[in-house]
Design a protein around this motif. Structure first.
Motif, PDB file in Angstrom:
ATOM      1  N   SER A 285     -83.295 -28.395 -38.581  1.00 58.50           N
ATOM      2  CA  SER A 285     -83.099 -28.765 -37.114  1.00 58.50           C
ATOM      3  C   SER A 285     -83.583 -27.704 -36.325  1.00 58.50           C
ATOM      4  O   SER A 285     -84.205 -28.181 -35.375  1.00 58.50           O
ATOM      5  N   GLU A 286     -83.125 -26.591 -36.497  1.00 56.74           N
ATOM      6  CA  GLU A 286     -83.764 -25.389 -36.150  1.00 56.74           C
ATOM      7  C   GLU A 286     -85.406 -25.525 -35.882  1.00 56.74           C
ATOM      8  O   GLU A 286     -85.955 -25.216 -34.727  1.00 56.74           O
ATOM      9  N   GLN A 288     -87.164 -27.971 -36.205  1.00 54.81           N
ATOM     10  CA  GLN A 288     -87.928 -29.131 -35.299  1.00 54.81           C
ATOM     11  C   GLN A 288     -87.641 -28.884 -33.795  1.00 54.81           C
ATOM     12  O   GLN A 288     -88.275 -29.214 -33.149  1.00 54.81           O
ATOM     13  N   GLU A 289     -86.401 -28.070 -33.352  1.00 55.50           N
ATOM     14  CA  GLU A 289     -86.558 -27.590 -32.085  1.00 55.50           C
ATOM     15  C   GLU A 289     -87.286 -26.715 -31.760  1.00 55.50           C
ATOM     16  O   GLU A 289     -88.113 -26.792 -30.424  1.00 55.50           O
ATOM     17  N   HIS A 292     -90.654 -28.821 -30.721  1.00 53.89           N
ATOM     18  CA  HIS A 292     -90.401 -29.577 -29.772  1.00 53.89           C
ATOM     19  C   HIS A 292     -90.694 -28.814 -28.816  1.00 53.89           C
ATOM     20  O   HIS A 292     -91.155 -28.964 -27.619  1.00 53.89           O
ATOM     21  N   GLY A 293     -89.753 -27.607 -28.682  1.00 53.91           N
ATOM     22  CA  GLY A 293     -90.093 -26.649 -27.451  1.00 53.91           C
ATOM     23  C   GLY A 293     -91.556 -26.465 -27.427  1.00 53.91           C
ATOM     24  O   GLY A 293     -91.960 -26.388 -26.051  1.00 53.91           O
ATOM     25  N   PHE A 400     -81.634 -22.071 -31.224  1.00 54.33           N
ATOM     26  CA  PHE A 400     -82.973 -22.729 -31.146  1.00 54.33           C
ATOM     27  C   PHE A 400     -82.654 -24.279 -30.562  1.00 54.33           C
ATOM     28  O   PHE A 400     -82.318 -25.070 -31.304  1.00 54.33           O
ATOM     29  N   GLU A 401     -83.060 -24.433 -29.433  1.00 50.77           N
ATOM     30  CA  GLU A 401     -82.765 -25.790 -28.813  1.00 50.77           C
ATOM     31  C   GLU A 401     -83.971 -25.907 -27.755  1.00 50.77           C
ATOM     32  O   GLU A 401     -84.299 -25.183 -26.860  1.00 50.77           O
ATOM     33  N   ARG A 402     -84.627 -27.075 -27.734  1.00 52.55           N
ATOM     34  CA  ARG A 402     -85.789 -27.315 -27.115  1.00 52.55           C
ATOM     35  C   ARG A 402     -86.161 -26.912 -25.817  1.00 52.55           C
ATOM     36  O   ARG A 402     -86.948 -26.229 -25.284  1.00 52.55           O
ATOM     37  N   GLU A 406     -88.260 -24.154 -24.124  1.00 52.95           N
ATOM     38  CA  GLU A 406     -89.220 -24.293 -23.043  1.00 52.95           C
ATOM     39  C   GLU A 406     -88.941 -23.266 -21.670  1.00 52.95           C
ATOM     40  O   GLU A 406     -89.841 -22.670 -21.159  1.00 52.95           O
TER      41      GLU A 406
END
Ligand code: UDP
Length: 456
Positions: A285-286, A288-289, A292-293, A400-402, A406
């Motif tokens: 999941s990290e 994937q974030e 996306h970021g 890690f969170e999109r 960003e």
């Protein structure tokens, strides 16, 4: 002949810890000393063996350390102290035998000393037994050594297990206020083991005949002063080593050089370079974030995804659907990069890094602002120095969170804050160059080291 015009036939034996971030600086040091006229022998583990054919001028002596017996655990057991302890036990006999044979064998060239990685703390006793001076190579920062020494690994283990829900999460640690509890919770999953490791490495570093640091004085001046008050052992700060010799020849994974021509096509300072080094792991999941970021921020990116880095995946299987098709030529993903060249490339705008010490130094030397995502051991400490002391990067505080990703990239690449960071890191880059020039602090320290080794 050495660079000073005199002949030095003495041999120096070096023994690196068998991990990329430790092999690189040790082999760089080997090459530096060879340039100064010393004969070099590298004793090394079979695990992550360096490639002798890249160094025909050096002699290599493999020992059987037995790491293959536990290598499978690397993908699941994140306790770094477990591997270090194992190596400090399994290497004792083969290292002693190898060193004793070398001491008996070479009459032509006197063996001056052995230089071993600080994490190989067992080597001090062996060197003492064989009456050979040992110098310690510290491949981490001085700040890291001070923080490790101050943190209460033995007495207060619960503070290393803190989570977001705890009220102390954002609070400074009294023993080392630069660090927050959330930082130290990342350092280790085994505080007791870490405490033993710290005690052993620091004691055996102090007992050695000298300490060689891969850092430069202007970067860590006040920490150097603090260390000098407590440690009487002669210290040599002649880094950054990669400025003398690149890390590419000691790379354990083949570097993908096709990306240089892609970088050539990108506008100046436009590319986000992403790499988390040779050992850090991230979850699906990290991963994937991160994807996306990078997609959302809209800038060109070069992303190093080491095979095995994503837990439970071989390589890119967990990317969001059609990610690479959607990104097209805007993003490149590689297994391993020629990192120093990437950082030196005019198109590179920032380095999203795990803050391994080599990567941190390499970024400083090229004046590339950082986004800090430390994983474990010394990385959270390096990241705090980068963001809060030297102010040459931004800390991606909560993982890690999109959205956070960003925002962090935009702060560095598009905001005024980013410009100020770039100015500060460019200033440090200039200081590195001055320190390496004739008369500079690293230049002087290297000459002192050469004289010191020659005196044995
Ligand atoms: N490195 C590289 N290519 C990559 C990523 C890293 O050549 O794609 C090199 C990097 O230049 C550095 C070393 O690998 O010299 C990593 O060391 P560091 O201390 O930064 O991190 P570690 O791998 O020990 O966590």
């Amino acid at each position: 002949m050495d660079t000073n015009g005199s002949v030095r036939r003495k041999t120096v034996i070096l023994f690196p810890l068998p991990f990329q971030g430790h092999i690189n600086p040790m082999l760089q040091l080997a090459n530096i000393l060879h340039t100064y006229g010393f004969k070099i022998t590298i004793i090394h583990a079979q695990y992550n063996s360096p490639n002798p054919s890249n160094y025909p001028h050096l002699t290599f002596k493999p020992i059987d350390e037995g790491f293959s017996k536990i290598v499978d655990q690397l993908a699941t057991n994140l306790d770094a102290t477990y591997y270090i302890r194992y190596l400090n036990e399994s290497c004792v006999d083969p290292f002693r035998d190898c060193l004793a044979k070398l001491l008996l064998g070479d009459q032509e060239s006197k063996i001056a000393c052995v230089i071993t990685d600080a994490a190989f703390y067992f080597t001090q006793a062996v060197a003492d037994e064989l009456k050979l001076p040992r110098l310690t190579l510290r491949t981490s920062s001085m700040g890291c050594v001070l923080a490790y020494d101050a943190l209460p690994f033995d007495s207060n283990k619960t503070c290393f297990c803190i989570t977001k829900e705890d009220s102390d999460y954002e609070v400074s640690v009294p023993e080392y206020p630069l660090l927050k509890f959330k930082d130290i919770s990342k350092i280790t999953i085994n505080p007791q083991g870490m405490g033993d490791y710290v005690t052993n490495t620091i004691n055996q570093m102090k007992a050695s005949s000298g300490i060689i640091w891969n850092t430069f004085k202007e970067l860590e001046k006040s920490d150097l002063e603090t260390i000098s008050q407590d440690v009487r052992t002669p210290s040599f700060t002649l880094g950054p080593f990669h400025k003398y010799f690149p890390a590419s020849s000691s790379s354990l994974i083949e570097q993908d050089r096709t990306i240089i021509s892609w970088l050539d096509k990108q506008p100046p300072k436009s590319v986000v370079y992403v790499s988390f080094g040779s050992v850090a792991l991230i979850t699906k999941s990290e991963f994937q974030e991160v994807a996306h970021g990078l997609a959302n921020v809209g800038l060109p990116f070069l992303w190093v995804v080491r095979p095995g880095m994503v837990v439970g995946s071989e390589w890119l299987e967990s990317l969001p659907e059609n990610f690479q098709e959607r990104m097209g030529d805007r993003g490149r993903i590689v297994k391993w990069s020629p990192q120093q060249e990437v950082l030196a490339h005019p198109a590179t705008g920032c380095f999203w890094t795990h803050n391994g010490w080599n990567s941190t130094l390499e970024s400083i030397c090229e004046g590339v602002p950082m986004i800090c995502s430390p994983c474990f051991v010394d990385q959270p400490i390096n990241a705090r120095y980068v963001s809060d002391v030297w102010m040459i990067g931004v800390f991606l505080e909560d993982g890690f969170e999109r959205m956070g990703i960003e925002m962090a990239i935009k702060r560095v690449m598009m905001d005024k804050e980013g410009e100020e960071i770039r100015e500060r890191i460019s200033c440090l880059k200039d200081k590195v160059n001055v320190s390496l020039d004739e008369g500079g602090s690293s230049f002087q320290s290297l000459n002192n080291l050469v004289d010191y080794i020659s005196s044995f």
